[in-house]
Every structure is written in C-alpha cells, then in structure tokens.
Write a protein that holds these residues in place. Structure first.
Motif, PDB file in Angstrom:
ATOM      1  N   VAL A 176     -11.632  -2.957  -6.394  1.00  0.00           N
ATOM      2  CA  VAL A 176     -10.416  -2.506  -5.734  1.00  0.00           C
ATOM      3  C   VAL A 176      -9.840  -1.294  -6.463  1.00  0.00           C
ATOM      4  O   VAL A 176      -9.373  -0.332  -5.836  1.00  0.00           O
ATOM      5  CB  VAL A 176      -9.384  -3.648  -5.665  1.00  0.00           C
ATOM      6  CG1 VAL A 176      -8.019  -3.135  -5.189  1.00  0.00           C
ATOM      7  CG2 VAL A 176      -9.883  -4.759  -4.744  1.00  0.00           C
ATOM      8  N   LEU A 231      -9.050   2.393  -4.875  1.00  0.00           N
ATOM      9  CA  LEU A 231      -7.715   2.991  -4.945  1.00  0.00           C
ATOM     10  C   LEU A 231      -7.767   4.367  -5.604  1.00  0.00           C
ATOM     11  O   LEU A 231      -7.068   5.300  -5.181  1.00  0.00           O
ATOM     12  CB  LEU A 231      -6.766   2.064  -5.710  1.00  0.00           C
ATOM     13  CG  LEU A 231      -6.371   0.769  -4.997  1.00  0.00           C
ATOM     14  CD1 LEU A 231      -5.669  -0.194  -5.970  1.00  0.00           C
ATOM     15  CD2 LEU A 231      -5.467   1.057  -3.798  1.00  0.00           C
ATOM     16  N   GLU A 243      -9.224   6.804  -3.077  1.00  0.00           N
ATOM     17  CA  GLU A 243      -8.246   7.122  -2.044  1.00  0.00           C
ATOM     18  C   GLU A 243      -7.235   8.150  -2.544  1.00  0.00           C
ATOM     19  O   GLU A 243      -6.811   9.039  -1.801  1.00  0.00           O
ATOM     20  CB  GLU A 243      -7.515   5.856  -1.595  1.00  0.00           C
ATOM     21  CG  GLU A 243      -6.517   6.101  -0.476  1.00  0.00           C
ATOM     22  CD  GLU A 243      -5.350   5.146  -0.495  1.00  0.00           C
ATOM     23  OE1 GLU A 243      -4.804   4.876   0.583  1.00  0.00           O
ATOM     24  OE2 GLU A 243      -4.961   4.688  -1.591  1.00  0.00           O
ATOM     25  N   LEU A 247      -8.401   2.687   3.552  1.00  0.00           N
ATOM     26  CA  LEU A 247      -8.528   1.326   3.022  1.00  0.00           C
ATOM     27  C   LEU A 247      -7.816   0.395   3.999  1.00  0.00           C
ATOM     28  O   LEU A 247      -6.597   0.208   3.927  1.00  0.00           O
ATOM     29  CB  LEU A 247      -7.895   1.230   1.629  1.00  0.00           C
ATOM     30  CG  LEU A 247      -8.452   2.181   0.561  1.00  0.00           C
ATOM     31  CD1 LEU A 247      -7.705   2.018  -0.752  1.00  0.00           C
ATOM     32  CD2 LEU A 247      -9.944   1.952   0.358  1.00  0.00           C
ATOM     33  N   TRP A 262      -7.485  -2.690   4.324  1.00  0.00           N
ATOM     34  CA  TRP A 262      -6.859  -3.905   3.786  1.00  0.00           C
ATOM     35  C   TRP A 262      -5.597  -3.604   2.988  1.00  0.00           C
ATOM     36  O   TRP A 262      -4.878  -4.515   2.582  1.00  0.00           O
ATOM     37  CB  TRP A 262      -7.839  -4.624   2.855  1.00  0.00           C
ATOM     38  CG  TRP A 262      -8.583  -3.703   1.927  1.00  0.00           C
ATOM     39  CD1 TRP A 262      -9.828  -3.183   2.137  1.00  0.00           C
ATOM     40  CD2 TRP A 262      -8.131  -3.143   0.686  1.00  0.00           C
ATOM     41  NE1 TRP A 262     -10.192  -2.348   1.098  1.00  0.00           N
ATOM     42  CE2 TRP A 262      -9.162  -2.304   0.195  1.00  0.00           C
ATOM     43  CE3 TRP A 262      -6.962  -3.267  -0.049  1.00  0.00           C
ATOM     44  CZ2 TRP A 262      -9.046  -1.603  -1.003  1.00  0.00           C
ATOM     45  CZ3 TRP A 262      -6.842  -2.575  -1.241  1.00  0.00           C
ATOM     46  CH2 TRP A 262      -7.868  -1.756  -1.710  1.00  0.00           C
ATOM     47  N   LYS A 263      -5.293  -2.346   2.779  1.00  0.00           N
ATOM     48  CA  LYS A 263      -4.223  -1.981   1.851  1.00  0.00           C
ATOM     49  C   LYS A 263      -2.840  -2.253   2.434  1.00  0.00           C
ATOM     50  O   LYS A 263      -2.536  -1.864   3.559  1.00  0.00           O
ATOM     51  CB  LYS A 263      -4.348  -0.508   1.465  1.00  0.00           C
ATOM     52  CG  LYS A 263      -3.370  -0.089   0.367  1.00  0.00           C
ATOM     53  CD  LYS A 263      -3.552   1.370   0.003  1.00  0.00           C
ATOM     54  CE  LYS A 263      -2.548   1.809  -1.044  1.00  0.00           C
ATOM     55  NZ  LYS A 263      -2.638   3.251  -1.327  1.00  0.00           N
ATOM     56  N   THR A 302       2.831  -0.202  -0.800  1.00  0.00           N
ATOM     57  CA  THR A 302       2.975  -0.284  -2.255  1.00  0.00           C
ATOM     58  C   THR A 302       3.703   0.954  -2.763  1.00  0.00           C
ATOM     59  O   THR A 302       4.043   1.853  -2.001  1.00  0.00           O
ATOM     60  CB  THR A 302       1.595  -0.416  -2.925  1.00  0.00           C
ATOM     61  OG1 THR A 302       1.742  -0.604  -4.335  1.00  0.00           O
ATOM     62  CG2 THR A 302       0.737   0.816  -2.670  1.00  0.00           C
ATOM     63  N   GLU A 354     -13.175  -8.668   0.942  1.00  0.00           N
ATOM     64  CA  GLU A 354     -11.849  -8.604   1.546  1.00  0.00           C
ATOM     65  C   GLU A 354     -11.209  -9.991   1.597  1.00  0.00           C
ATOM     66  O   GLU A 354     -10.014 -10.147   1.347  1.00  0.00           O
ATOM     67  CB  GLU A 354     -11.928  -8.003   2.956  1.00  0.00           C
ATOM     68  CG  GLU A 354     -12.144  -6.503   2.973  1.00  0.00           C
ATOM     69  CD  GLU A 354     -11.776  -5.886   4.311  1.00  0.00           C
ATOM     70  OE1 GLU A 354     -10.831  -6.395   4.965  1.00  0.00           O
ATOM     71  OE2 GLU A 354     -12.418  -4.901   4.708  1.00  0.00           O
ATOM     72  N   HIS A 368      -4.405 -12.329  -3.432  1.00  0.00           N
ATOM     73  CA  HIS A 368      -3.031 -11.980  -3.044  1.00  0.00           C
ATOM     74  C   HIS A 368      -2.244 -13.238  -2.705  1.00  0.00           C
ATOM     75  O   HIS A 368      -1.070 -13.379  -3.070  1.00  0.00           O
ATOM     76  CB  HIS A 368      -3.059 -11.028  -1.854  1.00  0.00           C
ATOM     77  CG  HIS A 368      -1.773 -10.316  -1.626  1.00  0.00           C
ATOM     78  ND1 HIS A 368      -0.795 -10.803  -0.799  1.00  0.00           N
ATOM     79  CD2 HIS A 368      -1.279  -9.158  -2.134  1.00  0.00           C
ATOM     80  CE1 HIS A 368       0.236  -9.975  -0.794  1.00  0.00           C
ATOM     81  NE2 HIS A 368      -0.032  -8.972  -1.595  1.00  0.00           N
ATOM     82  N   ALA A 414      -5.628  -1.984  -9.545  1.00  0.00           N
ATOM     83  CA  ALA A 414      -5.558  -3.156  -8.665  1.00  0.00           C
ATOM     84  C   ALA A 414      -4.411  -4.071  -9.070  1.00  0.00           C
ATOM     85  O   ALA A 414      -3.736  -4.665  -8.214  1.00  0.00           O
ATOM     86  CB  ALA A 414      -6.881  -3.917  -8.692  1.00  0.00           C
ATOM     87  N   TYR A 471      -1.245  -2.484  -7.868  1.00  0.00           N
ATOM     88  CA  TYR A 471      -1.186  -2.615  -6.410  1.00  0.00           C
ATOM     89  C   TYR A 471      -0.667  -3.994  -6.010  1.00  0.00           C
ATOM     90  O   TYR A 471       0.237  -4.115  -5.164  1.00  0.00           O
ATOM     91  CB  TYR A 471      -2.574  -2.367  -5.820  1.00  0.00           C
ATOM     92  CG  TYR A 471      -2.739  -2.872  -4.409  1.00  0.00           C
ATOM     93  CD1 TYR A 471      -2.068  -2.248  -3.349  1.00  0.00           C
ATOM     94  CD2 TYR A 471      -3.532  -3.972  -4.139  1.00  0.00           C
ATOM     95  CE1 TYR A 471      -2.203  -2.726  -2.056  1.00  0.00           C
ATOM     96  CE2 TYR A 471      -3.678  -4.451  -2.848  1.00  0.00           C
ATOM     97  CZ  TYR A 471      -3.010  -3.833  -1.809  1.00  0.00           C
ATOM     98  OH  TYR A 471      -3.135  -4.309  -0.526  1.00  0.00           O
ATOM     99  N   SER A 523       3.075  -4.410  -4.322  1.00  0.00           N
ATOM    100  CA  SER A 523       3.166  -4.920  -2.952  1.00  0.00           C
ATOM    101  C   SER A 523       3.952  -6.230  -2.912  1.00  0.00           C
ATOM    102  O   SER A 523       4.687  -6.488  -1.956  1.00  0.00           O
ATOM    103  CB  SER A 523       1.767  -5.109  -2.351  1.00  0.00           C
ATOM    104  OG  SER A 523       0.998  -6.027  -3.112  1.00  0.00           O
TER     105      SER A 523
END
Length: 488
Positions: free
Chosen positions: A200, A204, A207, A215, A217-218, A221, A246, A253, A282, A285, A289
């Motif tokens: 992850v 990131l 990106e 991404l 799934w993001k 954040t 994923e 999470h 990660a 993140y 979030s």
C-alpha cells in the motif's frame, strides 16, 4: 486525488513557515520556533526562563515519590545500559541463533525479565499493565499510555489475535482510576500484515508522483507526503492490489475502526504509533482516514505520530494540519525524535540512497523544536492537540516556557508531555511538578514479543553520552543524599 492537490495559498503558507524557522525573530510570520542547539539559549520570542518553569535541581523533590529500592534498581539498570561492551554482547545474543536453543533462550529471557524488561516494560499482559498504571498514577501522579507492544504481524490470523488484546486493553482502561489512562496506543503493523502495508505504501508513493495513477480503494485522507519525502522505496510502478489484497486491506481498516469505536465509547484517545518509513505511508493513510471519521466536535480521538528525525517531518506536519483545519477536523499528533535510525540507515544504504533522517542530532533537535513550536501556536489559537514525547531536557523546558508565554494552561488537555516508562524520570517529574499533564509510555506483552522494543531501548540508552545521562546523574545524587540522611 484530494490529497495530492495543494492550493497555491497553502504552498505559500508552507514556504512562509519553513522560512521562519531560519530567519530573524522580526521576520517570523507563521510560527516562532524554539531554538534548537544541543544546549539552546532561550528563544528570543520567549520571555520566560525555561529553568523557572521546570526545576530539575531539587532532587529530593523530583524523586520524592520513588522508594529507595526502586530508585537504586533503576540507577543500576541505566548504568548497565551505558556500558557499551555489555550492550553489544546482549544485543548480539538476542539477535543470534543462540536464542533458538531452548535452555539458553530461557536463561537469557529470564535475565532480561529481571532487569531491562522490568525497567522498560509494564508487564506481560493487560492486568499487569493495569497495575503499573495504578502505581504511577497513585504514587507519582503520572498517567499511563497503554501499549500492547506487538508489531510486524504476517497474516490475518495473527492480526485478529492482536486485535482482541487491543480491545481488551481499551476495556480495561474503563476500570482504572479516572484520568489515569491518557491514551491507548496501537502499531498498525500489529493489525494489518506488514507485507500488505509495504504494498500500500508503494502504491501511495507512486500516486503522489503520478496523480493519474488511480487507487480505487483509497479513502479520503490528509496529505501523506511532501516533496522532500523519501521515495527510493518505490523505484518502479507497482502492480495494483489484487482482489485478495484489497480484501485484506479492508480487514485491516475494519480492525482499526473497531479499536477507534471502542476508544470513542470509553472516551480514551487512540494514538497510532509511527514505524519504519517503508510502511509509514500506509500507516499515515489509515490513521488520517480514521481521524476524518472520528475526530468530530473539536474532540481529537485519533492521534498520528511525526518522527522529527525525518527530513520531511516539518512539511508533512504542516500539510496534514492545514488540511485537517480546512476540513474542520481537529487533529492531534504525538511528536517524537524517532526510534528506527539503524534500520533506516541500513535500508537506504543498501539501495544506494542517502538516509531519510537528518545528518546530525542538532538538525533533529531543530526539527523537533520547530514542530513543537508550531503545534503550541496551534493550540494557543484553539485548534489541534499535541503530545510532546521527548527525553531531551532542553526541548521539554523550552516547550514548557513557550506554553507559559502563549497562555496555555498547564491543565489544558490538548498539551501533554510523555516519556517512555523507565526513561527520563527526572524530566517527567519536573514537568509534573510544574503542573503539566505527563504520561509514561507503558509497553506490555510477552517478553519474547517485546525483544524489538527492548533492542531499540538498548540502542537508545547505550553509552555514557546517551539520553539517560541526566537521569543517571540525578538518581546518583539523590541516592547519595538519602544515604547521608540515613547515617547519623
């Protein structure tokens, strides 16, 4: 891509903030930095003498709550940790294959448990950690940060087992004296497989370098990187997460959300610890979030961690804080200098890159004190919260003096100080005597699982010029005073 797009005004503020750290007091516009030399002079914008706020001279007052037997054991352990050959041998044994021999392993772990484990750790389970909280709260007026000290889980089964202990830890805090627990602390590598966190983090990073890289799934954040962040971990475009990855990320999470919800119900903040840079994106993140979800009504329940020995620490702190304010999220941070120096240097060197940490301890002091000053200014303005986790006496004194000058009350819960259990006792007691909220970082867990933590403490305390020097000197002074008082 909200975390990648930064407004021109924000960039202008960042340049102003960075420029103020190295300019004369008259040019300071964003934040007045604390001075940061090894023994820094009083900041020109600070009118209060640091020594007038935090007094470490009266050792009888400092250690009044510590029985002589415990004080003697602490002094012996810290002196042992300052003997380089002893530390070298001990670290070599703990990392060697000799630990695979059952008999020798039992002998080594037994010796460690009666010395360094008892000194730096709060016990092997939740119940022992709870008793440690009661001891430091009732005897010394210090709060406890409960830390189940496992890390680097490899699979979902291990993560689920660790989650259950974290949830029990939060539940146990409800039965302890009111205000005696300041935080529950979690390492994300304990509840999400470390290989997945590395994947992850790679995605990131990519990106950030290529905003067109999607991404799916993001979640929402705060900014995770600055332009000065280390990117050498990700030298080529990573593959997207596979469906199973994923799914596993979602599980990680969900585990964090369960801990967050439990902390919210118990009204105990959750602090997400920092770890190695190869997984830190990660971790940030997941922390950020979650903060967006839970830090409501100007009440920061979720705290992140900034390691000031990283070259990008100031910029990342500024960007995340400003983004949180724009979103109306009250964000808290723990500021530390950092504990992964050896591994960071090894990894960067193996890849042929310069380490991401500052080149000197003076630069690290500078970064830490600038970050502390920035957060104190925020608190004085009514936003944010900070835990100043430091073993450096000068940093502690300067921050206390600056808080006084800014009119921040010592009982303001948005400003707290913290030190590791068994370390910087004098600073902890000095800050407590000055009226500030002070916590001890209480690491607990099975001794064999806490070996990485103990190795970091051995590295940190080794040598006669280590951060424990002040404690050793002041403890010896107090023991001599008590001895003289006991002899007619």
């Amino acid at each position: 891509m909200a975390t990648r797009v930064i407004s021109p005004k924000l960039l202008q503020n960042l340049r102003c903030f960075t420029r103020s750290l190295n300019s004369s007091p008259s040019s300071i516009t964003a934040v007045s930095p604390l001075n940061f030399a090894e023994k820094p002079p009083i900041d020109s914008t600070t009118t209060t003498s640091p020594d007038s706020i935090v007094d470490l001279d009266d050792v009888s007052k400092l250690f009044a709550s510590i029985p002589t037997g415990k004080l003697l054991r602490s002094a012996i352990n810290l002196h042992m940790a300052a003997i380089d050959p002893m530390v070298d041998v001990g670290m070599w044994v703990m990392r060697s294959k000799l630990m695979e021999t059952v008999v020798l392993r039992d002998v080594v772990l037994g010796s460690i448990k009666r010395t360094f484990f008892e000194h730096f750790c709060a016990g092997e389970d939740v119940e022992e950690a709870g008793r440690a909280v009661k001891r430091i709260w009732g005897g010394a007026g210090l709060r406890g940060m409960l830390v189940y000290g496992v890390e680097n889980a490899n699979d979902n089964e291990s993560c689920d087992r660790n989650l259950e202990v974290f949830l029990r830890t939060v539940e146990s805090a409800k039965s302890l004296p009111p205000s005696s627990v300041s935080f529950i602390v979690v390492k994300i590598t304990a509840i999400c497989p470390i290989v997945l966190l590395e994947r992850v983090s790679d995605l990131l990073r990519w990106e950030y370098k290529d905003p067109s890289f999607v991404l799916p799934w993001k979640l929402n954040t705060f900014p995770i990187f600055s332009d000065s962040s280390p990117f050498y971990h990700t030298l080529k475009k990573p593959d997207p997460l596979a469906p199973q990855e994923e799914h596993d990320l979602q599980l990680g999470h969900q585990r964090l959300q369960k801990i967050c919800q439990k902390c919210l119900e118990a009204n105990v903040p959750l602090l997400v610890d920092a770890e190695d840079t190869f997984v830190q994106p990660a971790i940030d993140y997941l922390a950020y979030s979650s903060a967006i979800m839970y830090n409501k009504d100007n009440n920061p329940i979720i705290f992140g961690t900034i390691q000031a020995y990283l070259k990008d620490a100031k910029q990342r702190l500024f960007l995340a804080t400003e983004a949180a304010e724009k979103m109306g999220v009250s964000m808290g941070f723990k500021l530390v200098r950092g504990a992964y120096m050896s591994s960071e240097v090894r990894l960067a060197s193996s890849l042929g890159f310069e380490p991401p940490i500052h080149k000197s301890i003076q630069e690290t002091h500078a970064c830490y004190n600038d970050c502390a000053s920035f957060m104190l200014e925020k608190i004085a303005g009514g936003s944010g919260a900070v835990v100043l986790a430091t073993h450096n006496v000068e940093s502690g004194k300067l921050a206390a003096a600056k808080a006084h000058d800014l009119g921040i009350r010592t009982d303001n819960g948005r400003l707290q100080f913290a030190q590791l259990y068994g370390m910087s006792e004098a600073l902890s007691f000095g800050l407590r005597n000055a009226g500030f909220i002070v916590s001890k970082y209480l690491q607990f867990g099975p001794i064999e699982r806490l070996i990485p933590f103990l190795l970091r403490r051995a590295e940190e305390n080794r040598g006669f010029l280590s951060s424990s020097t002040v404690d050793r000197q002041l403890m010896s002074k107090e023991l001599k005073r008590r001895l003289k008082a006991a002899i007619p």
